[in-house]
Design an enzyme around this catalytic site. Structure first.
Site, PDB file in Angstrom:
ATOM      1  N   ASP A   7       0.879  -1.163   0.000  1.00  0.00           N
ATOM      2  CA  ASP A   7       0.000   0.000   0.000  1.00  0.00           C
ATOM      3  C   ASP A   7       0.920   1.217   0.000  1.00  0.00           C
ATOM      4  O   ASP A   7       2.117   1.111   0.299  1.00  0.00           O
ATOM      5  CB  ASP A   7      -0.902  -0.031   1.245  1.00  0.00           C
ATOM      6  CG  ASP A   7      -1.849   1.156   1.282  1.00  0.00           C
ATOM      7  OD1 ASP A   7      -2.347   1.562   0.217  1.00  0.00           O
ATOM      8  OD2 ASP A   7      -2.074   1.694   2.378  1.00  0.00           O
ATOM      9  N   LEU A   8       0.383   2.383  -0.305  1.00  0.00           N
ATOM     10  CA  LEU A   8       1.218   3.582  -0.385  1.00  0.00           C
ATOM     11  C   LEU A   8       1.109   4.445   0.873  1.00  0.00           C
ATOM     12  O   LEU A   8       2.047   4.546   1.665  1.00  0.00           O
ATOM     13  CB  LEU A   8       0.825   4.402  -1.616  1.00  0.00           C
ATOM     14  CG  LEU A   8       1.624   5.676  -1.872  1.00  0.00           C
ATOM     15  CD1 LEU A   8       3.088   5.359  -2.136  1.00  0.00           C
ATOM     16  CD2 LEU A   8       1.020   6.441  -3.053  1.00  0.00           C
ATOM     17  N   ASP A   9      -0.057   5.034   1.055  1.00  0.00           N
ATOM     18  CA  ASP A   9      -0.252   5.955   2.174  1.00  0.00           C
ATOM     19  C   ASP A   9      -0.154   5.240   3.512  1.00  0.00           C
ATOM     20  O   ASP A   9      -0.876   4.279   3.767  1.00  0.00           O
ATOM     21  CB  ASP A   9      -1.622   6.650   2.071  1.00  0.00           C
ATOM     22  CG  ASP A   9      -1.744   7.479   0.803  1.00  0.00           C
ATOM     23  OD1 ASP A   9      -0.702   7.858   0.244  1.00  0.00           O
ATOM     24  OD2 ASP A   9      -2.885   7.754   0.382  1.00  0.00           O
ATOM     25  N   THR A  15       1.733  10.375   3.468  1.00  0.00           N
ATOM     26  CA  THR A  15       0.750  11.252   2.829  1.00  0.00           C
ATOM     27  C   THR A  15      -0.617  11.166   3.504  1.00  0.00           C
ATOM     28  O   THR A  15      -1.515  11.927   3.169  1.00  0.00           O
ATOM     29  CB  THR A  15       0.572  10.898   1.338  1.00  0.00           C
ATOM     30  OG1 THR A  15       0.188   9.521   1.241  1.00  0.00           O
ATOM     31  CG2 THR A  15       1.868  11.111   0.576  1.00  0.00           C
ATOM     32  N   LYS A  43      -9.164   5.150   5.593  1.00  0.00           N
ATOM     33  CA  LYS A  43      -7.883   4.579   5.182  1.00  0.00           C
ATOM     34  C   LYS A  43      -8.086   3.380   4.257  1.00  0.00           C
ATOM     35  O   LYS A  43      -8.824   2.458   4.561  1.00  0.00           O
ATOM     36  CB  LYS A  43      -7.066   4.164   6.412  1.00  0.00           C
ATOM     37  CG  LYS A  43      -6.516   5.351   7.189  1.00  0.00           C
ATOM     38  CD  LYS A  43      -5.602   4.910   8.314  1.00  0.00           C
ATOM     39  CE  LYS A  43      -4.977   6.099   9.032  1.00  0.00           C
ATOM     40  NZ  LYS A  43      -4.073   5.660  10.127  1.00  0.00           N
ATOM     41  N   SER A 112      -2.457   0.400  -4.418  1.00  0.00           N
ATOM     42  CA  SER A 112      -2.999   1.544  -3.687  1.00  0.00           C
ATOM     43  C   SER A 112      -4.279   2.070  -4.313  1.00  0.00           C
ATOM     44  O   SER A 112      -4.456   2.032  -5.532  1.00  0.00           O
ATOM     45  CB  SER A 112      -1.953   2.672  -3.664  1.00  0.00           C
ATOM     46  OG  SER A 112      -2.499   3.877  -3.193  1.00  0.00           O
ATOM     47  N   ALA A 113      -5.157   2.588  -3.470  1.00  0.00           N
ATOM     48  CA  ALA A 113      -6.390   3.212  -3.952  1.00  0.00           C
ATOM     49  C   ALA A 113      -6.130   4.619  -4.480  1.00  0.00           C
ATOM     50  O   ALA A 113      -6.987   5.217  -5.134  1.00  0.00           O
ATOM     51  CB  ALA A 113      -7.411   3.281  -2.811  1.00  0.00           C
ATOM     52  N   LYS A 143     -10.877  -1.407  -2.003  1.00  0.00           N
ATOM     53  CA  LYS A 143     -10.671  -2.296  -0.857  1.00  0.00           C
ATOM     54  C   LYS A 143     -11.858  -2.115   0.101  1.00  0.00           C
ATOM     55  O   LYS A 143     -12.340  -0.990   0.255  1.00  0.00           O
ATOM     56  CB  LYS A 143      -9.370  -1.937  -0.132  1.00  0.00           C
ATOM     57  CG  LYS A 143      -8.127  -1.978  -1.009  1.00  0.00           C
ATOM     58  CD  LYS A 143      -6.920  -1.375  -0.280  1.00  0.00           C
ATOM     59  CE  LYS A 143      -5.733  -1.205  -1.207  1.00  0.00           C
ATOM     60  NZ  LYS A 143      -4.594  -0.522  -0.547  1.00  0.00           N
ATOM     61  N   GLU A 167       0.115  -3.499   4.553  1.00  0.00           N
ATOM     62  CA  GLU A 167      -1.031  -2.590   4.662  1.00  0.00           C
ATOM     63  C   GLU A 167      -1.077  -1.906   6.024  1.00  0.00           C
ATOM     64  O   GLU A 167      -0.635  -2.476   7.020  1.00  0.00           O
ATOM     65  CB  GLU A 167      -2.336  -3.366   4.470  1.00  0.00           C
ATOM     66  CG  GLU A 167      -2.905  -3.327   3.067  1.00  0.00           C
ATOM     67  CD  GLU A 167      -3.537  -1.996   2.717  1.00  0.00           C
ATOM     68  OE1 GLU A 167      -3.665  -1.122   3.599  1.00  0.00           O
ATOM     69  OE2 GLU A 167      -3.903  -1.833   1.539  1.00  0.00           O
ATOM     70  N   ASP A 168      -1.640  -0.703   6.039  1.00  0.00           N
ATOM     71  CA  ASP A 168      -1.835  -0.002   7.312  1.00  0.00           C
ATOM     72  C   ASP A 168      -3.313   0.167   7.624  1.00  0.00           C
ATOM     73  O   ASP A 168      -3.662   0.787   8.631  1.00  0.00           O
ATOM     74  CB  ASP A 168      -1.149   1.372   7.298  1.00  0.00           C
ATOM     75  CG  ASP A 168      -1.919   2.396   6.489  1.00  0.00           C
ATOM     76  OD1 ASP A 168      -2.443   2.043   5.406  1.00  0.00           O
ATOM     77  OD2 ASP A 168      -1.993   3.567   6.927  1.00  0.00           O
TER      78      ASP A 168
END
Length: 213
Positions: A7-9, A15, A43, A112-113, A143, A167-168
Protein backbone atom coordinates in the site's frame (compact mmCIF):
# COMPACT_ATOMS: atom_id res chain seq x y z
CA UNK A 1 7.28 -15.42 -0.86
CA UNK A 2 8.29 -14.19 -4.29
CA UNK A 3 6.54 -10.84 -4.34
CA UNK A 4 5.55 -8.05 -1.98
CA UNK A 5 2.69 -5.67 -2.73
CA UNK A 6 2.77 -2.39 -0.86
CA UNK A 7 0.00 0.00 0.00
CA UNK A 8 1.22 3.58 -0.39
CA UNK A 9 -0.25 5.96 2.17
CA UNK A 10 0.89 5.12 5.69
CA UNK A 11 3.21 2.30 4.57
CA UNK A 12 5.79 3.78 2.21
CA UNK A 13 5.14 7.50 2.46
CA UNK A 14 3.62 9.92 4.91
CA UNK A 15 0.75 11.25 2.83
CA UNK A 16 -2.04 10.07 5.12
CA UNK A 17 -1.79 13.39 6.97
CA UNK A 18 -2.52 15.28 3.75
CA UNK A 19 -5.61 13.19 3.05
CA UNK A 20 -6.77 13.93 6.58
CA UNK A 21 -6.20 17.68 6.21
CA UNK A 22 -8.06 17.79 2.90
CA UNK A 23 -11.02 15.74 4.15
CA UNK A 24 -11.17 17.78 7.35
CA UNK A 25 -11.26 20.99 5.34
CA UNK A 26 -14.24 19.68 3.40
CA UNK A 27 -15.91 18.34 6.56
CA UNK A 28 -15.51 21.73 8.27
CA UNK A 29 -17.20 23.44 5.33
CA UNK A 30 -20.07 20.98 5.64
CA UNK A 31 -20.17 21.44 9.46
CA UNK A 32 -19.46 17.75 10.05
CA UNK A 33 -17.26 16.87 13.07
CA UNK A 34 -14.15 15.14 11.74
CA UNK A 35 -11.16 13.97 13.74
CA UNK A 36 -8.41 11.38 13.48
CA UNK A 37 -10.92 8.84 14.80
CA UNK A 38 -13.33 9.34 11.88
CA UNK A 39 -10.37 9.41 9.50
CA UNK A 40 -9.59 5.77 10.35
CA UNK A 41 -12.69 4.79 8.34
CA UNK A 42 -11.20 6.45 5.26
CA UNK A 43 -7.88 4.58 5.18
CA UNK A 44 -7.48 2.34 2.15
CA UNK A 45 -10.91 3.32 0.82
CA UNK A 46 -11.68 4.89 -2.57
CA UNK A 47 -12.31 8.61 -2.86
CA UNK A 48 -16.00 8.24 -3.73
CA UNK A 49 -16.63 5.79 -0.90
CA UNK A 50 -14.96 8.24 1.49
CA UNK A 51 -17.35 10.93 0.27
CA UNK A 52 -20.31 8.61 0.87
CA UNK A 53 -19.08 7.91 4.41
CA UNK A 54 -18.65 11.63 5.10
CA UNK A 55 -22.18 12.32 3.85
CA UNK A 56 -23.49 9.54 6.10
CA UNK A 57 -21.69 11.10 9.08
CA UNK A 58 -23.46 14.40 8.45
CA UNK A 59 -26.80 12.86 7.47
CA UNK A 60 -26.52 14.67 4.14
CA UNK A 61 -28.45 13.67 1.03
CA UNK A 62 -26.15 14.50 -1.85
CA UNK A 63 -26.61 13.82 -5.55
CA UNK A 64 -23.86 11.97 -7.40
CA UNK A 65 -22.98 15.23 -9.14
CA UNK A 66 -22.59 17.02 -5.80
CA UNK A 67 -20.45 14.18 -4.45
CA UNK A 68 -18.15 14.32 -7.48
CA UNK A 69 -17.81 18.11 -7.22
CA UNK A 70 -16.89 17.84 -3.53
CA UNK A 71 -14.37 15.04 -4.03
CA UNK A 72 -12.79 17.03 -6.85
CA UNK A 73 -12.36 19.99 -4.49
CA UNK A 74 -10.91 17.72 -1.81
CA UNK A 75 -8.52 16.20 -4.33
CA UNK A 76 -7.37 19.63 -5.55
CA UNK A 77 -6.43 20.55 -1.97
CA UNK A 78 -4.65 17.23 -1.60
CA UNK A 79 -2.69 17.74 -4.83
CA UNK A 80 -1.59 21.15 -3.59
CA UNK A 81 -0.20 19.46 -0.46
CA UNK A 82 1.60 16.60 -2.24
CA UNK A 83 3.10 18.86 -4.93
CA UNK A 84 5.57 19.96 -2.27
CA UNK A 85 6.64 16.42 -1.38
CA UNK A 86 10.18 15.07 -1.57
CA UNK A 87 12.16 12.09 -0.25
CA UNK A 88 11.78 13.39 3.31
CA UNK A 89 8.17 12.14 3.20
CA UNK A 90 9.30 8.50 2.95
CA UNK A 91 8.43 6.76 6.20
CA UNK A 92 11.35 5.64 8.40
CA UNK A 93 12.70 2.26 7.31
CA UNK A 94 10.66 2.02 4.11
CA UNK A 95 13.48 2.89 1.71
CA UNK A 96 15.95 0.57 3.42
CA UNK A 97 13.44 -2.31 3.35
CA UNK A 98 12.71 -1.74 -0.35
CA UNK A 99 16.43 -1.80 -1.08
CA UNK A 100 16.87 -5.02 0.92
CA UNK A 101 14.10 -6.93 -0.81
CA UNK A 102 15.23 -5.76 -4.25
CA UNK A 103 18.72 -7.07 -3.46
CA UNK A 104 17.10 -10.38 -2.46
CA UNK A 105 15.42 -10.65 -5.86
CA UNK A 106 11.88 -10.31 -4.54
CA UNK A 107 9.46 -8.64 -6.96
CA UNK A 108 7.57 -5.54 -5.82
CA UNK A 109 4.31 -3.88 -6.74
CA UNK A 110 2.23 -0.99 -5.49
CA UNK A 111 -1.38 -1.76 -4.58
CA UNK A 112 -3.00 1.54 -3.69
CA UNK A 113 -6.39 3.21 -3.95
CA UNK A 114 -4.62 6.53 -4.62
CA UNK A 115 -5.15 8.10 -8.04
CA UNK A 116 -2.11 10.29 -7.41
CA UNK A 117 0.28 7.41 -6.72
CA UNK A 118 2.54 8.00 -9.73
CA UNK A 119 3.02 11.66 -8.77
CA UNK A 120 3.90 10.70 -5.20
CA UNK A 121 6.32 7.97 -6.29
CA UNK A 122 8.07 10.35 -8.67
CA UNK A 123 8.30 13.15 -6.08
CA UNK A 124 9.81 10.82 -3.48
CA UNK A 125 12.04 8.82 -5.84
CA UNK A 126 10.43 5.48 -4.94
CA UNK A 127 9.24 4.55 -8.43
CA UNK A 128 12.60 2.91 -9.23
CA UNK A 129 12.07 0.29 -6.50
CA UNK A 130 8.73 -0.99 -7.83
CA UNK A 131 8.34 -3.52 -10.65
CA UNK A 132 4.64 -2.75 -11.11
CA UNK A 133 2.11 -0.09 -10.14
CA UNK A 134 -1.58 -0.72 -9.58
CA UNK A 135 -3.44 2.36 -8.32
CA UNK A 136 -6.85 3.96 -8.26
CA UNK A 137 -6.67 4.59 -12.00
CA UNK A 138 -6.23 0.86 -12.68
CA UNK A 139 -9.10 -0.62 -10.68
CA UNK A 140 -12.86 -0.21 -10.49
CA UNK A 141 -13.49 -1.74 -7.07
CA UNK A 142 -12.16 -0.38 -3.78
CA UNK A 143 -10.67 -2.30 -0.86
CA UNK A 144 -11.77 -4.50 0.90
CA UNK A 145 -12.40 -5.86 -2.60
CA UNK A 146 -9.19 -7.73 -3.56
CA UNK A 147 -9.02 -6.43 -7.15
CA UNK A 148 -6.02 -4.13 -6.59
CA UNK A 149 -3.91 -6.93 -5.13
CA UNK A 150 -5.02 -9.54 -7.65
CA UNK A 151 -3.95 -7.21 -10.45
CA UNK A 152 -0.66 -6.57 -8.67
CA UNK A 153 0.11 -10.29 -8.60
CA UNK A 154 -0.87 -10.62 -12.25
CA UNK A 155 1.52 -7.80 -13.23
CA UNK A 156 4.30 -9.53 -11.30
CA UNK A 157 3.32 -12.82 -12.97
CA UNK A 158 2.97 -14.49 -9.58
CA UNK A 159 0.31 -16.60 -7.91
CA UNK A 160 -1.60 -15.12 -4.98
CA UNK A 161 0.00 -17.50 -2.50
CA UNK A 162 3.43 -16.25 -3.57
CA UNK A 163 2.61 -12.66 -2.56
CA UNK A 164 2.66 -10.80 0.74
CA UNK A 165 0.78 -7.52 1.19
CA UNK A 166 1.92 -4.66 3.42
CA UNK A 167 -1.03 -2.59 4.66
CA UNK A 168 -1.83 0.00 7.31
CA UNK A 169 -5.63 -0.19 6.94
CA UNK A 170 -8.17 -2.76 8.07
CA UNK A 171 -9.87 -2.70 4.65
CA UNK A 172 -6.51 -3.39 3.01
CA UNK A 173 -5.79 -6.37 5.25
CA UNK A 174 -9.24 -7.77 4.45
CA UNK A 175 -8.58 -7.30 0.73
CA UNK A 176 -5.25 -9.13 0.96
CA UNK A 177 -6.86 -12.09 2.74
CA UNK A 178 -9.68 -12.23 0.19
CA UNK A 179 -7.06 -12.31 -2.54
CA UNK A 180 -5.53 -15.40 -0.93
CA UNK A 181 -2.35 -13.58 0.12
CA UNK A 182 -0.50 -13.20 3.39
CA UNK A 183 -0.92 -9.81 5.08
CA UNK A 184 1.58 -7.79 7.10
CA UNK A 185 0.04 -4.93 9.05
CA UNK A 186 1.96 -1.71 9.66
CA UNK A 187 0.43 0.06 12.63
CA UNK A 188 -1.80 -0.93 15.53
CA UNK A 189 -2.53 -4.61 16.33
CA UNK A 190 -5.95 -3.53 17.61
CA UNK A 191 -6.89 -2.28 14.13
CA UNK A 192 -4.88 -4.75 12.03
CA UNK A 193 -5.38 -7.90 14.10
CA UNK A 194 -6.53 -9.87 11.07
CA UNK A 195 -3.06 -9.70 9.51
CA UNK A 196 -0.62 -12.62 9.76
CA UNK A 197 1.97 -10.30 11.33
CA UNK A 198 1.82 -6.72 12.62
CA UNK A 199 4.70 -4.29 13.09
CA UNK A 200 4.37 -0.79 14.59
CA UNK A 201 6.28 0.74 11.66
CA UNK A 202 8.72 -0.06 8.87
CA UNK A 203 11.55 1.27 10.99
CA UNK A 204 14.22 -1.35 11.63
CA UNK A 205 12.13 -3.97 9.79
CA UNK A 206 14.26 -6.65 8.14
CA UNK A 207 13.35 -9.29 5.59
CA UNK A 208 14.30 -11.97 8.13
CA UNK A 209 11.56 -10.66 10.46
CA UNK A 210 8.94 -12.05 8.09
CA UNK A 211 9.94 -15.62 8.92
CA UNK A 212 8.29 -18.20 6.65
CA UNK A 213 5.60 -15.98 5.14
Amino acid sequence: MKGIIFDLDGVLVDTAKYHFLAWKKLADELHIPFSEKENELFKGVSRMRCMEILAEMGNLKLSRKEQIEMTDRKNNWYIEYISQMDESEILPGALEFLQEIKMAGIKTSLGSASKNAVTILEKTGLAQYLDAIVDGNSVSRAKPDPEVFIKGAEKLELAAEECVVFEDAKAGVEAALKAGMKAVGIGSPEILGGAHMVFPSMKDLKLSDLGDL
